[in-house]
Design a protein around this motif. Structure first.
Motif, PDB file in Angstrom:
ATOM      1  N   GLY A  10      18.313  -2.859  -0.529  1.00 46.42           N
ATOM      2  CA  GLY A  10      17.112  -3.262  -0.491  1.00 46.42           C
ATOM      3  C   GLY A  10      16.571  -4.536   0.375  1.00 46.42           C
ATOM      4  N   PHE A  11      17.619  -4.572   1.201  1.00 43.51           N
ATOM      5  CA  PHE A  11      17.385  -5.727   2.178  1.00 43.51           C
ATOM      6  C   PHE A  11      16.858  -5.289   3.481  1.00 43.51           C
ATOM      7  CE2 PHE A  11      19.017  -8.894   5.116  1.00 43.51           C
ATOM      8  CZ  PHE A  11      18.759  -9.942   4.565  1.00 43.51           C
ATOM      9  N   PRO A  12      15.664  -5.636   3.959  1.00 40.98           N
ATOM     10  CA  PRO A  12      14.986  -4.835   5.095  1.00 40.98           C
ATOM     11  C   PRO A  12      15.455  -5.949   6.468  1.00 40.98           C
ATOM     12  CG  PRO A  12      13.614  -6.627   3.820  1.00 40.98           C
ATOM     13  CD  PRO A  12      14.797  -6.734   3.106  1.00 40.98           C
ATOM     14  N   LEU A  13      15.470  -4.829   7.343  1.00 40.50           N
ATOM     15  CA  LEU A  13      16.000  -5.322   8.705  1.00 40.50           C
ATOM     16  C   LEU A  13      14.856  -5.110   9.664  1.00 40.50           C
ATOM     17  CD1 LEU A  13      19.665  -4.231   9.012  1.00 40.50           C
ATOM     18  CD2 LEU A  13      18.846  -6.498   8.338  1.00 40.50           C
ATOM     19  N   LEU A  14      14.491  -5.713  10.503  1.00 40.64           N
ATOM     20  CA  LEU A  14      13.624  -5.391  11.667  1.00 40.64           C
ATOM     21  C   LEU A  14      14.151  -4.208  12.389  1.00 40.64           C
ATOM     22  CD1 LEU A  14      12.917  -8.910  13.207  1.00 40.64           C
ATOM     23  CD2 LEU A  14      11.356  -7.678  11.734  1.00 40.64           C
ATOM     24  N   HIS A  15      15.244  -3.933  12.864  1.00 38.78           N
ATOM     25  CA  HIS A  15      15.715  -2.927  13.486  1.00 38.78           C
ATOM     26  C   HIS A  15      17.419  -2.897  12.978  1.00 38.78           C
ATOM     27  CE1 HIS A  15      17.997  -5.256  16.552  1.00 38.78           C
ATOM     28  NE2 HIS A  15      16.638  -6.048  16.488  1.00 38.78           N
ATOM     29  N   PRO A  16      18.141  -1.758  13.434  1.00 36.54           N
ATOM     30  CA  PRO A  16      19.345  -1.882  13.227  1.00 36.54           C
ATOM     31  C   PRO A  16      20.459  -2.366  13.788  1.00 36.54           C
ATOM     32  CG  PRO A  16      18.605   0.155  14.262  1.00 36.54           C
ATOM     33  CD  PRO A  16      17.540  -0.596  14.277  1.00 36.54           C
ATOM     34  N   VAL A  17      20.097  -3.090  14.836  1.00 34.63           N
ATOM     35  CA  VAL A  17      21.323  -3.605  15.629  1.00 34.63           C
ATOM     36  C   VAL A  17      21.693  -5.250  15.021  1.00 34.63           C
ATOM     37  CG1 VAL A  17      21.911  -4.282  18.117  1.00 34.63           C
ATOM     38  CG2 VAL A  17      20.473  -2.116  17.631  1.00 34.63           C
ATOM     39  N   ASP A 103      15.650 -20.483   9.304  1.00 38.00           N
ATOM     40  CA  ASP A 103      14.876 -20.464  10.423  1.00 38.00           C
ATOM     41  C   ASP A 103      14.693 -19.118  10.689  1.00 38.00           C
ATOM     42  OD1 ASP A 103      14.985 -23.207  10.667  1.00 38.00           O
ATOM     43  OD2 ASP A 103      16.258 -23.210  12.475  1.00 38.00           O
ATOM     44  N   ALA A 104      15.732 -18.372  10.883  1.00 38.09           N
ATOM     45  CA  ALA A 104      15.780 -16.677  10.996  1.00 38.09           C
ATOM     46  C   ALA A 104      14.758 -16.096  10.050  1.00 38.09           C
ATOM     47  CB  ALA A 104      17.035 -16.240  11.125  1.00 38.09           C
ATOM     48  N   ARG A 105      15.000 -16.369   8.787  1.00 35.25           N
ATOM     49  CA  ARG A 105      14.022 -15.690   7.720  1.00 35.25           C
ATOM     50  C   ARG A 105      12.682 -15.591   8.045  1.00 35.25           C
ATOM     51  NH1 ARG A 105      15.141 -16.777   1.563  1.00 35.25           N
ATOM     52  NH2 ARG A 105      14.145 -14.900   0.599  1.00 35.25           N
ATOM     53  N   SER A 106      12.162 -16.742   8.586  1.00 32.57           N
ATOM     54  CA  SER A 106      10.607 -16.681   8.827  1.00 32.57           C
ATOM     55  C   SER A 106      10.478 -15.671   9.809  1.00 32.57           C
ATOM     56  CB  SER A 106      10.266 -17.961   9.198  1.00 32.57           C
ATOM     57  OG  SER A 106      10.870 -18.488  10.456  1.00 32.57           O
ATOM     58  N   GLU A 107      11.237 -15.171  10.723  1.00 33.34           N
ATOM     59  CA  GLU A 107      10.990 -14.154  11.873  1.00 33.34           C
ATOM     60  C   GLU A 107      11.516 -12.709  11.285  1.00 33.34           C
ATOM     61  OE1 GLU A 107      13.345 -15.003  15.124  1.00 33.34           O
ATOM     62  OE2 GLU A 107      12.180 -16.641  15.655  1.00 33.34           O
ATOM     63  N   GLY A 108      11.921 -12.831   9.748  1.00 33.55           N
ATOM     64  CA  GLY A 108      12.497 -11.426   9.292  1.00 33.55           C
ATOM     65  C   GLY A 108      13.842 -11.142   9.778  1.00 33.55           C
TER      66      GLY A 108
END
Ligand SMILES: Cc1cc2nc3c(=O)[nH]c(=O)nc-3n(C[C@H](O)[C@H](O)[C@H](O)COP(=O)(O)O)c2cc1C
Length: 350
Positions: A10-17, A103-108
């Motif tokens: 359930g944890f979304p990622l912007l992309h897989p890397v 900080d990173a969370r705000s960028e996904g």
């Protein structure tokens, strides 16, 4: 939502890397550089509770090997090294990592805490510290390759499914609300059973597989490169990892998210790991060889692959794994071996 978006459970990622745990992300500056280079997330350099693990860092050494397997002062294609763990106090390190994660969370994106396992008690107390620091993801590495060579007890490799399930259960009990990812060894052929055990214990995802231990004889000195056995990784490892990803997907089903690591050197390699069953990948060596620009290159190549073919990353996950056949299912090809031997082998006997 972009074509490369993915998720680990359930944890979304912007992309897989994802930038995996390792020396490039041993400092706050390194973690920020990995995020800036485009990583979907970072697994911060691991800690453990045993001071011997941190002391081992002072005996760490690294060698780049060229395509012939020889030590090189150049960029190299394989990394051969003995590593150690972060020497920062866990509390201090997790506080710093959690601040960057906010900080990173705000960028996904995300930054995770990581432990290279030394004891169940240590894993439980460090996992509690990660939760206390406010981190969202905890990676439990139970298979660091250096276990056999480091000081006794500094690093422990868990290859017994029942003990692993029990360990994960104990860590799960103190990581409620967090993602718990378990990273498995590359030094066991029991990976599907270990993955099932980690799932039984409550892991949200399983990462595989750790690098292999190797000995590299030096053709100049006739001595072992670096003087010891050490962990060895390279692009050559990727097909081996892919096979274990596929076997694990078959054993555990598509509901268990898999994270591929060990051998990704290009965007095409990210796609290969996905086809074998990985929802995301962790890369480190590419950064040791090329700097953080290597990470950007991998992400860009993967994006181009998807864009050129109008593909959605998440549609690719497991496609190759799901069409993997057995030897017994293959059509008969009598005489095929003749195409692969020298002509002398096929000469009429005199
Ligand atoms: C120098 C170095 C240090 C590493 N340290 C850690 C570590 O502290 N914790 C961990 O879980 N993995 C560690 N790893 C393993 C990496 O996270 C990664 O899984 C592995 O290198 C395979 O991926 P690669 O082929 O992209 O390097 C380390 C790898 C390298 C090369």
């Amino acid at each position: 939502m972009t074509a490369s978006a993915t998720s680990i459970g359930g944890f979304p990622l912007l992309h897989p890397v994802i930038c995996g745990s390792g020396e490039p992300v041993m400092t706050e500056a390194g973690i920020r550089a990995a995020l800036k280079a485009g990583a979907a997330g970072v697994i911060a350099k691991s800690v453990n509770e045993n001071p011997a693990g941190g002391r081992q860092l002072d005996k760490a050494d690294y060698m780049r090997l060229d395509a012939d397997g020889a030590p090189t002062a150049g960029q190299g294609v394989s990394l051969f090294n003995r590593s150690g763990l972060s020497q920062r106090s866990t509390e201090d390190w997790f506080k710093a990592v959690a601040a960057i994660d906010r900080d990173a969370r705000s960028e996904g994106r995300f930054v995770a805490a990581s432990i290279v396992y030394a004891s169940a008690e240590g894993a439980v107390s460090i996992a509690s510290a990660a939760r206390h620091a406010g981190l969202r993801v905890f990676e439990l590495n139970v298979g660091a390759p250096h276990a056999s060579e480091a000081a006794a007890g500094a690093i422990v490799q868990e290859t017994d499914p029942d003990r692993l399930a029990d360990l994960v259960r104990r860590v799960r009990a103190v990581t409620e609300g967090m993602q718990l990812w378990v990273k498995l060894t590359g030094l066991s052929s029991n990976l599907p059973a270990l993955a099932l055990a980690a799932r039984r214990g409550g892991a949200d995802a399983v990462g595989m597989m750790g690098r292999f231990m190797a000995l590299v004889p030096d053709l100049e000195t006739f001595k072992p490169v670096l003087g010891t056995s050490a962990a060895y990784g390279g692009g050559w490892a990727l097909p081996i990892v892919c096979r274990y990803l596929a076997l694990t997907r078959r054993a555990a089903g598509r509901e268990l998210p898999l994270i591929g690591t060990n051998g990704v050197r290009s965007g095409g390699d990210v796609i290969r790991m996905a086809l074998a069953g990985a929802s995301a990948v962790e890369v480190v060596s590419v950064i040791m060889h090329e700097g953080f620009a290597g990470l950007t290159r991998v992400v860009t190549e993967m994006d181009s692959f998807l864009a050129e073919r109008r593909l959605i990353f998440s549609d690719l996950i497991g496609q190759t794994a799901d069409s993997l056949a057995t030897y017994a299912e293959q059509p008969e090809t009598p005489g095929r071996w003749r195409d692969f031997v020298p002509p002398e082998t096929l000469a009429e006997s005199v």
